[in-house]
Design a protein around this motif. Structure first.
Motif, PDB file in Angstrom:
ATOM      1  N   PHE A   1       0.762  -1.220  -0.072  1.00 55.92           N
ATOM      2  CA  PHE A   1       0.006   0.094   0.074  1.00 55.92           C
ATOM      3  C   PHE A   1       1.015   1.167  -0.105  1.00 55.92           C
ATOM      4  N   ALA A   2       1.875   1.295   0.734  1.00 59.55           N
ATOM      5  CA  ALA A   2       2.958   2.413   0.807  1.00 59.55           C
ATOM      6  C   ALA A   2       3.439   2.698  -0.594  1.00 59.55           C
ATOM      7  N   LEU A   3       3.894   1.795  -1.204  1.00 62.55           N
ATOM      8  CA  LEU A   3       4.314   1.671  -2.588  1.00 62.55           C
ATOM      9  C   LEU A   3       3.472   2.261  -3.590  1.00 62.55           C
ATOM     10  N   ALA A   4       2.177   1.683  -3.362  1.00 63.51           N
ATOM     11  CA  ALA A   4       1.065   2.253  -4.298  1.00 63.51           C
ATOM     12  C   ALA A   4       0.996   3.730  -4.147  1.00 63.51           C
ATOM     13  N   VAL A   5       0.909   4.278  -2.946  1.00 61.42           N
ATOM     14  CA  VAL A   5       0.698   5.815  -2.732  1.00 61.42           C
ATOM     15  C   VAL A   5       1.777   6.427  -3.310  1.00 61.42           C
ATOM     16  N   GLU A   6       2.918   6.056  -3.087  1.00 63.21           N
ATOM     17  CA  GLU A   6       4.108   6.484  -3.725  1.00 63.21           C
ATOM     18  C   GLU A   6       4.231   6.707  -5.127  1.00 63.21           C
ATOM     19  N   LEU A   7       3.930   5.517  -5.628  1.00 65.35           N
ATOM     20  CA  LEU A   7       3.646   5.831  -7.382  1.00 65.35           C
ATOM     21  C   LEU A   7       2.725   6.344  -7.838  1.00 65.35           C
ATOM     22  N   GLU A   8       1.523   6.260  -7.130  1.00 68.50           N
ATOM     23  CA  GLU A   8       0.478   7.103  -7.572  1.00 68.50           C
ATOM     24  C   GLU A   8       0.770   8.562  -7.608  1.00 68.50           C
ATOM     25  N   ARG A   9       1.588   9.091  -6.590  1.00 67.43           N
ATOM     26  CA  ARG A   9       1.974  10.286  -6.268  1.00 67.43           C
ATOM     27  C   ARG A   9       2.675  10.868  -7.406  1.00 67.43           C
ATOM     28  N   ARG A  10       3.661  10.024  -8.113  1.00 64.77           N
ATOM     29  CA  ARG A  10       4.390  10.220  -9.070  1.00 64.77           C
ATOM     30  C   ARG A  10       3.782  10.274 -10.440  1.00 64.77           C
ATOM     31  N   GLY A  11       2.704   9.749 -10.414  1.00 65.81           N
ATOM     32  CA  GLY A  11       1.987   9.934 -11.729  1.00 65.81           C
ATOM     33  C   GLY A  11       1.616   8.860 -12.462  1.00 65.81           C
ATOM     34  N   HIS A  12       1.769   7.635 -11.668  1.00 64.98           N
ATOM     35  CA  HIS A  12       1.697   6.371 -12.480  1.00 64.98           C
ATOM     36  C   HIS A  12       0.387   5.736 -12.227  1.00 64.98           C
TER      37      HIS A  12
ATOM     38  N   PRO B   1       8.976  -0.064   3.713  1.00 62.69           N
ATOM     39  CA  PRO B   1       8.048   1.157   3.716  1.00 62.69           C
ATOM     40  C   PRO B   1       7.026   0.953   4.742  1.00 62.69           C
ATOM     41  N   VAL B   2       6.834   2.136   5.496  1.00 60.93           N
ATOM     42  CA  VAL B   2       6.037   2.335   6.437  1.00 60.93           C
ATOM     43  C   VAL B   2       4.992   3.534   6.226  1.00 60.93           C
ATOM     44  N   ARG B   3       3.663   3.468   6.957  1.00 67.30           N
ATOM     45  CA  ARG B   3       2.764   4.461   6.684  1.00 67.30           C
ATOM     46  C   ARG B   3       3.237   5.965   6.795  1.00 67.30           C
ATOM     47  N   PRO B   4       2.850   6.715   5.918  1.00 66.98           N
ATOM     48  CA  PRO B   4       3.055   8.084   5.997  1.00 66.98           C
ATOM     49  C   PRO B   4       3.114   8.741   7.356  1.00 66.98           C
ATOM     50  N   GLU B   5       1.783   8.510   7.877  1.00 62.27           N
ATOM     51  CA  GLU B   5       1.479   9.136   9.299  1.00 62.27           C
ATOM     52  C   GLU B   5       2.576   8.560  10.451  1.00 62.27           C
ATOM     53  N   VAL B   6       3.094   7.555  10.222  1.00 57.57           N
ATOM     54  CA  VAL B   6       4.212   7.123  10.977  1.00 57.57           C
ATOM     55  C   VAL B   6       5.371   7.815  10.751  1.00 57.57           C
ATOM     56  N   LEU B   7       5.843   7.758   9.366  1.00 54.92           N
ATOM     57  CA  LEU B   7       6.950   8.281   9.203  1.00 54.92           C
ATOM     58  C   LEU B   7       6.893   9.851   9.490  1.00 54.92           C
TER      59      LEU B   7
ATOM     60  N   PHE C   1      -6.864   0.012  18.148  1.00 52.85           N
ATOM     61  CA  PHE C   1      -6.700   1.484  18.184  1.00 52.85           C
ATOM     62  C   PHE C   1      -6.654   2.010  16.855  1.00 52.85           C
ATOM     63  N   GLU C   2      -7.538   2.977  16.399  1.00 56.32           N
ATOM     64  CA  GLU C   2      -7.355   3.558  15.111  1.00 56.32           C
ATOM     65  C   GLU C   2      -6.307   4.580  15.068  1.00 56.32           C
ATOM     66  N   ASP C   3      -5.949   5.273  16.214  1.00 53.88           N
ATOM     67  CA  ASP C   3      -4.846   6.305  16.292  1.00 53.88           C
ATOM     68  C   ASP C   3      -3.666   5.583  16.899  1.00 53.88           C
ATOM     69  N   MET C   4      -3.297   4.310  16.379  1.00 55.45           N
ATOM     70  CA  MET C   4      -2.053   3.831  16.874  1.00 55.45           C
ATOM     71  C   MET C   4      -0.688   4.674  16.815  1.00 55.45           C
ATOM     72  N   GLN C   5      -0.671   5.486  15.550  1.00 54.31           N
ATOM     73  CA  GLN C   5       0.407   6.284  15.499  1.00 54.31           C
ATOM     74  C   GLN C   5       0.876   7.333  16.488  1.00 54.31           C
ATOM     75  N   ALA C   6      -0.688   7.849  17.110  1.00 51.86           N
ATOM     76  CA  ALA C   6      -0.531   8.882  18.273  1.00 51.86           C
ATOM     77  C   ALA C   6      -0.050   8.021  19.491  1.00 51.86           C
TER      78      ALA C   6
ATOM     79  N   GLU D   1       8.215   0.294  11.950  1.00 46.80           N
ATOM     80  CA  GLU D   1       7.663   1.632  12.477  1.00 46.80           C
ATOM     81  C   GLU D   1       8.686   1.863  13.928  1.00 46.80           C
ATOM     82  N   LEU D   2       9.047   1.086  14.559  1.00 45.27           N
ATOM     83  CA  LEU D   2       9.781   1.409  15.746  1.00 45.27           C
ATOM     84  C   LEU D   2      10.938   2.179  15.435  1.00 45.27           C
ATOM     85  N   THR D   3      11.698   1.642  14.411  1.00 42.91           N
ATOM     86  CA  THR D   3      13.088   2.254  14.197  1.00 42.91           C
ATOM     87  C   THR D   3      12.723   3.581  13.155  1.00 42.91           C
ATOM     88  N   ALA D   4      11.611   3.685  12.540  1.00 42.39           N
ATOM     89  CA  ALA D   4      11.378   5.013  11.885  1.00 42.39           C
ATOM     90  C   ALA D   4      11.127   5.934  12.881  1.00 42.39           C
ATOM     91  N   VAL D   5      10.421   5.743  14.143  1.00 42.84           N
ATOM     92  CA  VAL D   5      10.172   6.648  14.829  1.00 42.84           C
ATOM     93  C   VAL D   5      11.210   6.750  15.947  1.00 42.84           C
TER      94      VAL D   5
END
Length: 393
Positions: free
Chosen positions: A24-35, A167-173, A253-258, A277-281
């Protein structure tokens, strides 16, 4: 390395969150790049939460190859059916590359891509090459990894390995640039406990009693958030009440990143997405690898973070309240020891994983094909640590 031409990519992932979250994370990035991006998965994978709205999911049969002759025949038949369906999808979608994230549902799509001479990439999230990726490793063009050392990977194939991370979720990154929560001798001691998407009964049995065994100076400052299985919820609540430890409990918990943002210490399993996620944060952890994980891959996932000083690992056979209390006390006996562990965890993170993986797959279909630099994993890990040390100094 954003391409100027819109291209098509197919992501193939097994029906578990561990395979689908990075997809899912890669899909978001590729779509952001116009693919344009499409997902191939099974019925279970199509129901995993978090799929971007723009991402169409194509459900293919996915057979498992067991030893039983009847099961083997059924598995092969499902794989062949899935391969034929994938070939029809590729005829209309015309992907520049097919990227597999492991799991049996990815197998038909990767086999179809190889048959159609479409470039292929596999991404391995764990520190042990999964069974499907192991089968495909010799057949694909590129192997992307999350770890510098990957068990069960043929040394002859290291020439086509690129370490990109997981890849991790943008809200965690987004939390990576935030400081570690203030932890003094008088502040609250916030502990986050999760056992993966379904929880883990062993954590419900051990953690409340282990926290109760901490010295009063730590125990009286505890603020616990714990994810539990529904059937364990009331028993865990009663245990915390008996120990007079404040605890917020839930099955999800829906707000796990918080919750992660405010945590001083994480206690839980060692799945690939959890470690990423632990190492990203940059959160210190006590990790209890799932003992039935295929090829003991969760234990392997802990090694880098443990070696760096960002985590401690306890085998489930030795995971007792007394041992847990001992490890927590060692990590949190002084404010600076916990902060140092957070620093070490942060330095293990690879925050550019999704963009590096996107750069890698973008190299297929560009005119001319871009030359993606292979990463020496040991040098990459060392330079990442040095960069982190500089930022946190």
């Amino acid at each position: 390395m954003t391409g100027s031409v819109s291209r098509h990519y197919v992501l193939a992932a097994g029906g578990t969150g561990g395979h689908l979250i990075p997809a899912f994370a890669l899909a978001v990035e590729l779509e952001r790049r116009g693919h344009h991006v499409a997902l191939v998965t099974d019925e279970r994978g199509a129901k995993i939460p978090g799929k971007p709205d723009f991402l169409p999911a194509h459900v293919l049969p996915a057979g498992r190859l067991g030893k039983n002759p009847v099961a083997l025949w059924k598995g092969l038949r499902a794989i062949l059916q899935g391969r034929a369906m994938a070939l029809r999808l590729f005829e209309s979608f015309q992907p520049s590359c097919v990227i597999g994230f492991g799991g049996y549902p990815a197998l038909p799509a990767l086999l179809a891509a190889r048959s159609a001479k479409i470039p292929t990439v596999i991404h391995e999230q764990n520190a042990v090459l999964g069974r499907v990726n192991r089968f495909l490793a010799k057949r694909v063009d590129v192997i992307a990894t999350a770890y510098g050392e990957v068990e069960r990977l043929d040394p002859k194939l290291w020439g086509k390995v690129h370490r990109v991370g997981n890849p991790v979720r943008p809200e965690v990154l987004a939390l990576r640039g935030e400081p570690f929560p203030e932890f003094t001798e008088d502040s609250l001691f916030r502990v986050l406990v999760t056992g993966g998407s379904q929880g883990a009964s062993i954590l419900s049995e051990v953690v409340p009693d282990g926290l109760a065994m901490l010295p009063p100076a730590l125990r009286h400052r505890l603020q616990v958030t714990q994810q539990c299985r529904p059937e364990d919820l009331e028993a865990v609540r009663a245990r915390y009440a008996a120990h007079e430890i404040p605890a917020e409990l839930g099955t999800y918990f829906e707000d796990m990143q918080a919750r992660l943002a405010g945590a001083h210490l994480f206690i839980g399993r060692a799945g690939a997405s959890t470690i990423a996620e632990l190492t990203a944060v940059g959160r210190p952890a006590i990790l209890i690898p799932l003992p039935i994980a295929t090829d003991d891959h969760q234990a392997a996932n802990t090694r880098e973070m443990v070696t760096a000083g960002g985590a401690r690992a306890i085998r489930q056979t030795g995971f007792t309240p007394k041992e847990l209390a001992k490890q927590i006390q060692t990590m949190a006996q002084h404010p600076h020891t916990l902060a140092n562990a957070a620093h070490a965890a942060w330095n293990c993170g690879l925050p550019n994983a999704v963009s590096d993986l996107a750069d890698l797959v973008e190299s297929f279909g560009a005119e001319p094909i871009m030359d993606v630099m292979r990463v020496d994993t040991r040098a990459s890990a060392a330079s990442g640590a040095a960069s982190g040390q500089e930022q946190l100094a």
